[in-house]
Design a protein around this motif. Sequence first.
Motif, mmCIF file in Angstrom:
data_model
loop_
_atom_site.group_PDB
_atom_site.id
_atom_site.type_symbol
_atom_site.label_atom_id
_atom_site.label_comp_id
_atom_site.label_asym_id
_atom_site.label_seq_id
_atom_site.Cartn_x
_atom_site.Cartn_y
_atom_site.Cartn_z
ATOM 1 N N ASN A 137 0.851 -1.129 -0.159
ATOM 2 C CA ASN A 137 0.025 0.045 0.156
ATOM 3 C C ASN A 137 0.733 1.212 -0.082
ATOM 4 O OD1 ASN A 137 -1.860 2.015 0.050
ATOM 5 N ND2 ASN A 137 -2.458 1.278 2.269
ATOM 6 N N PRO A 138 1.298 1.805 -1.288
ATOM 7 C CA PRO A 138 1.970 3.033 -1.323
ATOM 8 C C PRO A 138 1.579 4.059 -0.578
ATOM 9 C CG PRO A 138 0.868 2.539 -3.368
ATOM 10 C CD PRO A 138 0.603 1.556 -2.477
ATOM 11 N N LEU A 139 0.204 4.227 -0.483
ATOM 12 C CA LEU A 139 -0.734 5.519 -0.145
ATOM 13 C C LEU A 139 -0.677 5.461 1.602
ATOM 14 C CD1 LEU A 139 -3.506 5.807 -2.601
ATOM 15 C CD2 LEU A 139 -1.214 6.711 -2.451
ATOM 16 N N ASP A 140 -0.008 4.407 2.079
ATOM 17 C CA ASP A 140 -0.151 4.259 3.728
ATOM 18 C C ASP A 140 0.240 5.485 4.466
ATOM 19 O OD1 ASP A 140 -0.368 3.785 6.305
ATOM 20 O OD2 ASP A 140 0.925 1.897 6.072
ATOM 21 N N PRO A 141 -0.572 6.352 5.074
ATOM 22 C CA PRO A 141 -0.012 7.539 5.636
ATOM 23 C C PRO A 141 0.981 7.300 6.919
ATOM 24 C CG PRO A 141 -2.234 7.057 6.428
ATOM 25 C CD PRO A 141 -1.753 6.095 5.419
ATOM 26 N N ASP A 142 1.054 6.123 7.260
ATOM 27 C CA ASP A 142 1.983 6.119 8.577
ATOM 28 C C ASP A 142 3.437 5.832 8.094
ATOM 29 O OD1 ASP A 142 3.141 5.388 10.878
ATOM 30 O OD2 ASP A 142 2.600 3.331 10.882
ATOM 31 N N THR A 143 4.145 7.008 7.971
ATOM 32 C CA THR A 143 5.459 7.142 7.607
ATOM 33 C C THR A 143 6.297 7.973 8.576
ATOM 34 O OG1 THR A 143 6.839 7.836 5.800
ATOM 35 C CG2 THR A 143 4.960 8.973 5.954
ATOM 36 N N GLY A 144 7.517 7.587 8.831
ATOM 37 C CA GLY A 144 8.359 8.273 9.682
ATOM 38 C C GLY A 144 8.894 9.604 9.122
ATOM 39 N N GLY A 145 8.924 9.688 7.777
ATOM 40 C CA GLY A 145 9.689 10.845 7.082
ATOM 41 C C GLY A 145 8.915 11.877 6.907
ATOM 42 N N GLY A 146 7.616 12.080 7.359
ATOM 43 C CA GLY A 146 6.728 13.285 7.342
ATOM 44 C C GLY A 146 5.872 13.229 5.919
ATOM 45 N N VAL A 147 5.118 14.026 5.629
ATOM 46 C CA VAL A 147 4.113 14.041 4.564
ATOM 47 C C VAL A 147 4.932 14.529 3.124
ATOM 48 C CG1 VAL A 147 2.140 15.339 3.432
ATOM 49 C CG2 VAL A 147 2.156 14.784 6.056
ATOM 50 N N LEU A 148 5.827 15.206 3.298
ATOM 51 C CA LEU A 148 6.772 15.366 2.296
ATOM 52 C C LEU A 148 7.280 14.338 1.844
ATOM 53 C CD1 LEU A 148 8.029 19.007 3.146
ATOM 54 C CD2 LEU A 148 6.076 18.734 1.566
ATOM 55 N N VAL A 149 7.778 13.673 2.474
ATOM 56 C CA VAL A 149 8.490 12.263 2.014
ATOM 57 C C VAL A 149 7.487 11.684 1.212
ATOM 58 C CG1 VAL A 149 9.919 10.329 2.562
ATOM 59 C CG2 VAL A 149 10.468 12.744 3.571
ATOM 60 N N LEU A 150 6.454 11.362 1.978
ATOM 61 C CA LEU A 150 5.294 10.584 1.450
ATOM 62 C C LEU A 150 4.902 10.841 -0.041
ATOM 63 C CD1 LEU A 150 3.240 8.004 1.796
ATOM 64 C CD2 LEU A 150 1.739 9.723 2.807
ATOM 65 N N VAL A 151 4.474 12.345 -0.159
ATOM 66 C CA VAL A 151 3.944 12.940 -1.239
ATOM 67 C C VAL A 151 5.116 12.586 -2.365
ATOM 68 C CG1 VAL A 151 3.327 14.744 -2.532
ATOM 69 C CG2 VAL A 151 2.684 14.256 -0.141
ATOM 70 N N GLY A 152 6.459 13.006 -2.115
ATOM 71 C CA GLY A 152 7.380 12.874 -3.127
ATOM 72 C C GLY A 152 7.537 11.427 -3.569
ATOM 73 N N THR A 153 7.667 10.391 -2.648
ATOM 74 C CA THR A 153 7.657 9.133 -3.102
ATOM 75 C C THR A 153 6.636 8.796 -4.038
ATOM 76 O OG1 THR A 153 8.864 8.487 -0.840
ATOM 77 C CG2 THR A 153 7.633 6.802 -2.079
ATOM 78 N N ILE A 154 5.101 9.165 -3.609
ATOM 79 C CA ILE A 154 4.169 8.684 -4.446
ATOM 80 C C ILE A 154 4.217 9.315 -5.955
ATOM 81 C CG2 ILE A 154 1.771 9.135 -4.703
ATOM 82 C CD1 ILE A 154 1.222 8.970 -1.832
ATOM 83 N N LEU A 155 4.896 10.735 -5.990
ATOM 84 C CA LEU A 155 5.071 11.321 -7.211
ATOM 85 C C LEU A 155 6.019 10.371 -8.192
ATOM 86 C CD1 LEU A 155 4.690 14.811 -6.371
ATOM 87 C CD2 LEU A 155 2.859 13.677 -7.728
ATOM 88 N N VAL A 156 7.259 10.309 -7.465
ATOM 89 C CA VAL A 156 8.356 9.994 -8.286
ATOM 90 C C VAL A 156 7.755 8.284 -8.720
ATOM 91 C CG1 VAL A 156 10.792 8.953 -8.090
ATOM 92 C CG2 VAL A 156 10.246 11.149 -7.186
ATOM 93 N N ASN A 157 7.154 7.719 -7.755
ATOM 94 C CA ASN A 157 6.875 6.081 -8.107
ATOM 95 C C ASN A 157 6.045 6.370 -9.195
ATOM 96 O OD1 ASN A 157 6.982 3.372 -7.687
ATOM 97 N ND2 ASN A 157 4.885 3.653 -7.013
ATOM 98 N N GLY A 158 4.926 7.115 -9.088
ATOM 99 C CA GLY A 158 4.147 7.177 -10.111
ATOM 100 C C GLY A 158 4.546 7.767 -11.643
ATOM 101 N N LEU A 159 5.409 8.554 -11.617
ATOM 102 C CA LEU A 159 6.076 9.002 -12.948
ATOM 103 C C LEU A 159 6.882 7.588 -13.265
ATOM 104 C CD1 LEU A 159 7.510 12.309 -11.989
ATOM 105 C CD2 LEU A 159 5.665 11.825 -13.492
ATOM 106 N N LEU A 160 7.589 6.705 -12.410
ATOM 107 C CA LEU A 160 8.230 5.690 -13.147
ATOM 108 C C LEU A 160 7.278 4.589 -13.615
ATOM 109 C CD1 LEU A 160 10.977 5.267 -10.235
ATOM 110 C CD2 LEU A 160 11.199 6.043 -12.531
ATOM 111 N N ALA A 161 6.026 4.525 -12.813
ATOM 112 C CA ALA A 161 5.220 3.533 -13.243
ATOM 113 C C ALA A 161 4.665 3.864 -14.728
ATOM 114 C CB ALA A 161 4.109 3.505 -12.288
ATOM 115 N N ILE A 162 4.382 5.307 -14.781
ATOM 116 C CA ILE A 162 3.787 5.720 -15.980
ATOM 117 C C ILE A 162 4.991 5.450 -17.313
ATOM 118 C CG2 ILE A 162 3.090 7.690 -17.518
ATOM 119 C CD1 ILE A 162 1.851 8.814 -14.612
ATOM 120 N N LEU A 163 6.220 5.747 -17.110
ATOM 121 C CA LEU A 163 7.033 5.481 -17.892
ATOM 122 C C LEU A 163 7.177 4.055 -18.301
ATOM 123 C CD1 LEU A 163 9.599 6.414 -19.688
ATOM 124 C CD2 LEU A 163 10.992 6.214 -17.657
#
Length: 262
Positions: A137-163
């Motif tokens: 579950n990549p959208l799991d909000p339980d992350t120790g890195g904070g919201v910015l890290v979570l959002v950045g991870t989702i965006l980068v991963n989404g771009l890689l998946a689209i590629l």
Amino acid sequence: MSVDLDLQVDLAGRAAAAWMLGSFIVVFLATRLVVRLIRAGKGPFRDQSVGGVHLHHLVWGIFGMLIAGVGEFTYRPEPPWQYVLAALFGAGAALALDEFALWLHLSDVYWEREGRLSVDAVFVVGALMALLVLGANPLDPDTGGGVLVLVGTILVNGLLAILALFKGRPLLGLLGFLVPVIALVGAVRLARPTSPWARRRYPAGSSKDLRARRRFPERERRRWDAVVDAVAGRPNDPAGVDPGGADPGADPTPEREQEGAR
């Protein structure tokens, strides 16, 4: 207490995903069995129509998903009703995706070569559901890195998946939305020669074009076609006649008479 609650929620969610996946697989296989019997003119099953218009089973699938979605968002039921809605959604998704090629082409291509895309879509979505059962579950909000890290991870991963999708790797691309490593693998590997990426980035006769054609020979697709044939039945050949008559679900009647066998 909080840890125990989170664990209970996670287990309940994975159990619901398991009900959804199980229903999805059973209904898809049952649907393919029924349509192949209809195509062969065997058994008690017949086409459904309303006012002379053939009623495709994707209609029932859409209704099923709508009812499950409204029930979940409106009532937020606890188990066992949560599992009932999950199973209903999985069944509806199977019925709808079994005719995915019809959505895409806006034409009744169920038994044509283009109809194989429906089976590809079912396999990909089934794999995604299986990952949810396993807890991906990549959208799991339980992350120790904070919201910015979570959002950045989702965006980068989404771009890689689209590629990966643009490179003609639908399985790696869609699974990559849930598992970042899979998205990365699909993004960096060689594109299939028929993909949008290859058509734009691999000029005909270039070294990458030749490498892609050697890497993905036609026989690879034929092996996959054999798997799809075993699950879903053989498509018509371009002339509208079942190839070789090897499929027990073949129907010798003209194409117009087969039109309802979906």
